[in-house]
Design a protein around this motif. Structure first.
Motif, short mmCIF file in Angstrom:
data_model
loop_
_atom_site.label_atom_id
_atom_site.label_comp_id
_atom_site.label_asym_id
_atom_site.label_seq_id
_atom_site.Cartn_x
_atom_site.Cartn_y
_atom_site.Cartn_z
N HIS A 4 74.76 -68.89 52.85
CA HIS A 4 75.38 -69.88 51.97
C HIS A 4 75.03 -69.54 50.51
N ARG A 74 62.57 -79.09 50.05
CA ARG A 74 63.86 -79.73 50.30
C ARG A 74 63.62 -80.90 51.24
N SER A 76 66.03 -83.22 51.97
CA SER A 76 67.24 -83.27 52.79
C SER A 76 68.29 -82.39 52.13
N ILE A 77 69.21 -81.92 52.95
CA ILE A 77 70.25 -81.04 52.44
C ILE A 77 71.50 -81.18 53.29
N MET A 78 72.64 -81.12 52.63
CA MET A 78 73.94 -81.10 53.31
C MET A 78 74.73 -79.94 52.74
N LEU A 79 75.22 -79.08 53.60
CA LEU A 79 75.98 -77.91 53.16
C LEU A 79 77.43 -78.04 53.60
N GLY A 80 78.34 -77.78 52.68
CA GLY A 80 79.75 -77.63 52.99
C GLY A 80 80.09 -76.16 52.84
N SER A 83 80.06 -76.08 48.96
CA SER A 83 79.33 -77.13 48.26
C SER A 83 77.98 -77.37 48.93
N ALA A 84 77.11 -78.04 48.18
CA ALA A 84 75.80 -78.38 48.71
C ALA A 84 75.27 -79.60 47.97
N ALA A 85 74.57 -80.44 48.70
CA ALA A 85 73.89 -81.60 48.12
C ALA A 85 72.49 -81.61 48.70
N SER A 86 71.50 -81.85 47.85
CA SER A 86 70.14 -81.84 48.36
C SER A 86 69.25 -82.77 47.55
N PHE A 108 73.72 -81.60 43.23
CA PHE A 108 75.06 -81.47 43.81
C PHE A 108 75.71 -80.23 43.22
#
Length: 146
Positions: A4, A74, A76-80, A83-86, A108
Motif C-alpha cells: 500500500h 498505529r 487504528s488504521i483503515m486502508l482503501g 486512501s488511508a485513515a489512521s 487521512f
C-alpha cells in the motif's frame, strides 16, 4: 499483492524527518498535493494548509529541523485502494530543548498512482500546547445556567 502507498510514504516521511533524507519522500508527493495539519499555527508555524510539492517539502524540512521521531504507534488504521485513515500516537523529541513530546493525531491520506495527492492531519492540540508550554492549562469551569 503490492504494498500500500501509505507504507512507502510513512517510511519515507520518517527517514526525511529523522535522517534529513528527502529523496524518497519527494518522489512520493504529487506536484499538486493538498496538505493540511490542523493545530495551533501561532505556536507551530509549520502547521496549517499548503498546496504543492515544494510547500509540503518545506513543511517536512521544518519538522526535521524541530523534531526527532522516537516512536510511533498505529492505534487504528483503515486502508482503501488509494486512501488511508489512521489514528497514531507519536513520541517526539524537540530538538531545541531535548524535551519529550507525546501527541495523538488522526491522519487521512489519498494517493493516485502511488503518490500522495491529499493529506489531512488533526492534532490533539490541547495536550500538545500544554507540553510545549511546560504547564497545565486551567480552564474555567463551565456551568449550566438556567
Amino acid at each position: 499483492m503490492t504494498e500500500h502507498s501509505l507504507w512507502r510514504f510513512s517510511r519515507a516521511l520518517h527517514r526525511a524527518v529523522n535522517d534529513r533524507d528527502f529523496r524518497d519522500i519527494e518522489a512520493l508527493i504529487d506536484e499538486d498535493v493538498e496538505w493540511a495539519i490542523y493545530g495551533p499555527i501561532d505556536m507551530f508555524p509549520f502547521l496549517g494548509a499548503r498546496q504543492g510539492r515544494d510547500a509540503v517539502l518545506e513543511v517536512i524540512r521544518q519538522l526535521a529541523d524541530n523534531f526527532h521521531v522516537r516512536r510511533f504507534d498505529r492505534e487504528s488504521i483503515m486502508l482503501g485502494v488509494d486512501s488511508a485513515a489512521s489514528m497514531l500516537r507519536y513520541s517526539l523529541t524537540a530538538l531545541d530543548s531535548d524535551k519529550p513530546i507525546s501527541l495523538r493525531v488522526a491522519q487521512f491520506a489519498q494517493f493516485r498512482a502511488g503518490k500522495l495527492i491529499s493529506m489531512r492531519v488533526l492534532v490533539d492540540t490541547f495536550d500538545l500546547v500544554e507540553q510545549a508550554l511546560g504547564r497545565a492549562i486551567h480552564l474555567p469551569k463551565m456551568t449550566r445556567v438556567g
